[in-house]
Design a protein around this motif. Sequence first.
Motif, PDB file in Angstrom:
ATOM      1  N   ASN A 141      -1.750 -60.239  30.770  1.00  0.00           N
ATOM      2  CA  ASN A 141      -2.346 -61.239  31.653  1.00  0.00           C
ATOM      3  C   ASN A 141      -1.415 -61.380  32.853  1.00  0.00           C
ATOM      4  N   PRO A 142      -1.855 -62.000  33.942  1.00  0.00           N
ATOM      5  CA  PRO A 142      -1.045 -61.990  35.171  1.00  0.00           C
ATOM      6  C   PRO A 142       0.167 -62.913  35.155  1.00  0.00           C
ATOM      7  N   ASP A 143       0.300 -63.797  34.153  1.00  0.00           N
ATOM      8  CA  ASP A 143       1.465 -64.682  34.102  1.00  0.00           C
ATOM      9  C   ASP A 143       2.737 -63.884  33.826  1.00  0.00           C
ATOM     10  N   PHE A 144       3.848 -64.377  34.339  1.00  0.00           N
ATOM     11  CA  PHE A 144       5.145 -63.709  34.149  1.00  0.00           C
ATOM     12  C   PHE A 144       5.045 -62.243  34.582  1.00  0.00           C
ATOM     13  N   PHE A 145       4.552 -62.054  35.800  1.00  0.00           N
ATOM     14  CA  PHE A 145       4.203 -60.726  36.310  1.00  0.00           C
ATOM     15  C   PHE A 145       5.400 -59.781  36.339  1.00  0.00           C
ATOM     16  N   SER A 146       6.473 -60.182  37.015  1.00  0.00           N
ATOM     17  CA  SER A 146       7.626 -59.280  37.140  1.00  0.00           C
ATOM     18  C   SER A 146       8.303 -59.045  35.798  1.00  0.00           C
ATOM     19  N   TYR A 147       8.374 -60.072  34.964  1.00  0.00           N
ATOM     20  CA  TYR A 147       8.911 -59.899  33.613  1.00  0.00           C
ATOM     21  C   TYR A 147       8.107 -58.852  32.864  1.00  0.00           C
ATOM     22  N   SER A 148       6.781 -58.964  32.918  1.00  0.00           N
ATOM     23  CA  SER A 148       5.928 -58.022  32.192  1.00  0.00           C
ATOM     24  C   SER A 148       6.137 -56.593  32.679  1.00  0.00           C
ATOM     25  N   LEU A 149       6.302 -56.417  33.986  1.00  0.00           N
ATOM     26  CA  LEU A 149       6.551 -55.081  34.519  1.00  0.00           C
ATOM     27  C   LEU A 149       7.830 -54.482  33.959  1.00  0.00           C
ATOM     28  N   THR A 150       8.862 -55.308  33.774  1.00  0.00           N
ATOM     29  CA  THR A 150      10.117 -54.777  33.214  1.00  0.00           C
ATOM     30  C   THR A 150       9.914 -54.286  31.792  1.00  0.00           C
ATOM     31  N   LYS A 151       9.046 -54.961  31.035  1.00  0.00           N
ATOM     32  CA  LYS A 151       8.809 -54.547  29.655  1.00  0.00           C
ATOM     33  C   LYS A 151       7.965 -53.274  29.609  1.00  0.00           C
ATOM     34  N   TYR A 152       7.015 -53.128  30.535  1.00  0.00           N
ATOM     35  CA  TYR A 152       6.295 -51.859  30.640  1.00  0.00           C
ATOM     36  C   TYR A 152       7.281 -50.719  30.928  1.00  0.00           C
ATOM     37  N   ALA A 153       8.214 -50.978  31.834  1.00  0.00           N
ATOM     38  CA  ALA A 153       9.188 -49.948  32.188  1.00  0.00           C
ATOM     39  C   ALA A 153      10.079 -49.601  31.004  1.00  0.00           C
ATOM     40  N   LEU A 154      10.525 -50.609  30.251  1.00  0.00           N
ATOM     41  CA  LEU A 154      11.391 -50.343  29.107  1.00  0.00           C
ATOM     42  C   LEU A 154      10.632 -49.623  27.991  1.00  0.00           C
ATOM     43  N   ALA A 155       9.342 -49.896  27.858  1.00  0.00           N
ATOM     44  CA  ALA A 155       8.535 -49.166  26.880  1.00  0.00           C
ATOM     45  C   ALA A 155       8.490 -47.676  27.232  1.00  0.00           C
ATOM     46  N   GLY A 156       8.285 -47.365  28.509  1.00  0.00           N
ATOM     47  CA  GLY A 156       8.304 -45.968  28.930  1.00  0.00           C
ATOM     48  C   GLY A 156       9.674 -45.350  28.757  1.00  0.00           C
ATOM     49  N   ALA A 157      10.708 -46.116  29.067  1.00  0.00           N
ATOM     50  CA  ALA A 157      12.069 -45.616  28.901  1.00  0.00           C
ATOM     51  C   ALA A 157      12.363 -45.304  27.437  1.00  0.00           C
ATOM     52  N   THR A 158      11.814 -46.113  26.530  1.00  0.00           N
ATOM     53  CA  THR A 158      12.033 -45.874  25.101  1.00  0.00           C
ATOM     54  C   THR A 158      11.562 -44.471  24.715  1.00  0.00           C
ATOM     55  N   GLU A 159      10.385 -44.088  25.159  1.00  0.00           N
ATOM     56  CA  GLU A 159       9.867 -42.764  24.811  1.00  0.00           C
ATOM     57  C   GLU A 159      10.663 -41.655  25.482  1.00  0.00           C
ATOM     58  N   MET A 160      10.989 -41.843  26.764  1.00  0.00           N
ATOM     59  CA  MET A 160      11.731 -40.790  27.471  1.00  0.00           C
ATOM     60  C   MET A 160      13.138 -40.623  26.928  1.00  0.00           C
ATOM     61  N   MET A 161      13.802 -41.738  26.577  1.00  0.00           N
ATOM     62  CA  MET A 161      15.147 -41.641  26.014  1.00  0.00           C
ATOM     63  C   MET A 161      15.104 -41.044  24.609  1.00  0.00           C
ATOM     64  N   ALA A 162      14.044 -41.321  23.850  1.00  0.00           N
ATOM     65  CA  ALA A 162      13.921 -40.701  22.534  1.00  0.00           C
ATOM     66  C   ALA A 162      13.908 -39.183  22.655  1.00  0.00           C
ATOM     67  N   MET A 163      13.225 -38.684  23.661  1.00  0.00           N
ATOM     68  CA  MET A 163      13.199 -37.237  23.885  1.00  0.00           C
ATOM     69  C   MET A 163      14.536 -36.717  24.393  1.00  0.00           C
ATOM     70  N   ALA A 164      15.142 -37.461  25.313  1.00  0.00           N
ATOM     71  CA  ALA A 164      16.369 -36.984  25.947  1.00  0.00           C
ATOM     72  C   ALA A 164      17.567 -37.002  25.008  1.00  0.00           C
ATOM     73  N   PHE A 165      17.647 -38.006  24.120  1.00  0.00           N
ATOM     74  CA  PHE A 165      18.851 -38.191  23.305  1.00  0.00           C
ATOM     75  C   PHE A 165      18.736 -37.573  21.911  1.00  0.00           C
ATOM     76  N   ALA A 166      17.584 -37.023  21.579  1.00  0.00           N
ATOM     77  CA  ALA A 166      17.448 -36.338  20.289  1.00  0.00           C
ATOM     78  C   ALA A 166      18.297 -35.059  20.305  1.00  0.00           C
ATOM     79  N   PRO A 167      18.819 -34.644  19.169  1.00  0.00           N
ATOM     80  CA  PRO A 167      18.618 -35.223  17.831  1.00  0.00           C
ATOM     81  C   PRO A 167      19.668 -36.242  17.411  1.00  0.00           C
ATOM     82  N   ARG A 168      20.684 -36.487  18.248  1.00  0.00           N
ATOM     83  CA  ARG A 168      21.803 -37.338  17.801  1.00  0.00           C
ATOM     84  C   ARG A 168      21.467 -38.814  17.788  1.00  0.00           C
ATOM     85  N   VAL A 169      20.595 -39.269  18.698  1.00  0.00           N
ATOM     86  CA  VAL A 169      20.309 -40.698  18.811  1.00  0.00           C
ATOM     87  C   VAL A 169      18.799 -40.924  18.779  1.00  0.00           C
ATOM     88  N   ARG A 170      18.376 -41.791  17.891  1.00  0.00           N
ATOM     89  CA  ARG A 170      16.975 -42.195  17.834  1.00  0.00           C
ATOM     90  C   ARG A 170      16.782 -43.451  18.686  1.00  0.00           C
TER      91      ARG A 170
END
Length: 253
Positions: A141-170
């Motif tokens: 929903n549109p409330d807490f707009f900038s906060y929500s964008l940071t969480k979208y970004a961190l969700a994407g970062a989670t997947e990209m870092m999982a690929m980049a740091f494997a196999p040593r770090v999950r």
Amino acid sequence: MTRTVLVTGGAKRLGASIARACAAAGWHVLVHYGTSADEAQALAAELNGAAIGGDLENTAEIGAFFERARAAAGGTIHALVNSASRFEEDRPERIDPQLAARLYAVNCTAPALLAAAVADQHDLDAGAVVNLLDQKLSNPNPDFFSYSLTKYALAGATEMMAMAFAPRVRVNAVAPGLTLPSGDQSAAEFDRVSRENLLRRPVGAEQVAAAVLYLLDAESVTGQTLYVDSGQRFLKREGDVMYEGRERAAAGG
């Protein structure tokens, strides 16, 4: 061998619940704090851990902060829980660029830099990172707009870092629902809205902490987001749940 976990924002609220759960599971806990030095030091003493201060908004100092954490640990940091987060309101109609920059630094850039620092340790054989997201990712929903964008970004970062740091770090994430009172919510208001989900019961900080513990030790799981929200994400709303039953003017909208 005792393993060490660094919990950012670990001095209070959800971070403190996660820190306590980690200690109960046998982890040596490093409690990060920004301004809550007294609470962090008291918790670290309770858990036989250590408290480390650091301003996550100052991303240029993240490397130095991590080295202080390693010194406090006496060596390797085996896991990281990125629980620290700033939660402040703006909306698409009135974006605050300064606020957006501060939120992005604390909620996304700092967690990513810390995860990279964990993965860069020469003495780490196998590590784990757990990022704290938000059920709003599946229930926007549109409330807490900038906060929500940071969480979208961190969700994407989670997947990209999982690929980049494997196999040593999950790298995984937990997306909680409404867990603790926000802003000026009264106890009665929180009790009511915390049950507005499919299961009709509060999520509970201890349940979020249990999910974090699971992901810290789930050796075959990486790049995943585990929702711990009692099904809150399936109940669509036009605004944030913390404003439920309130006049929008009272929220500044």
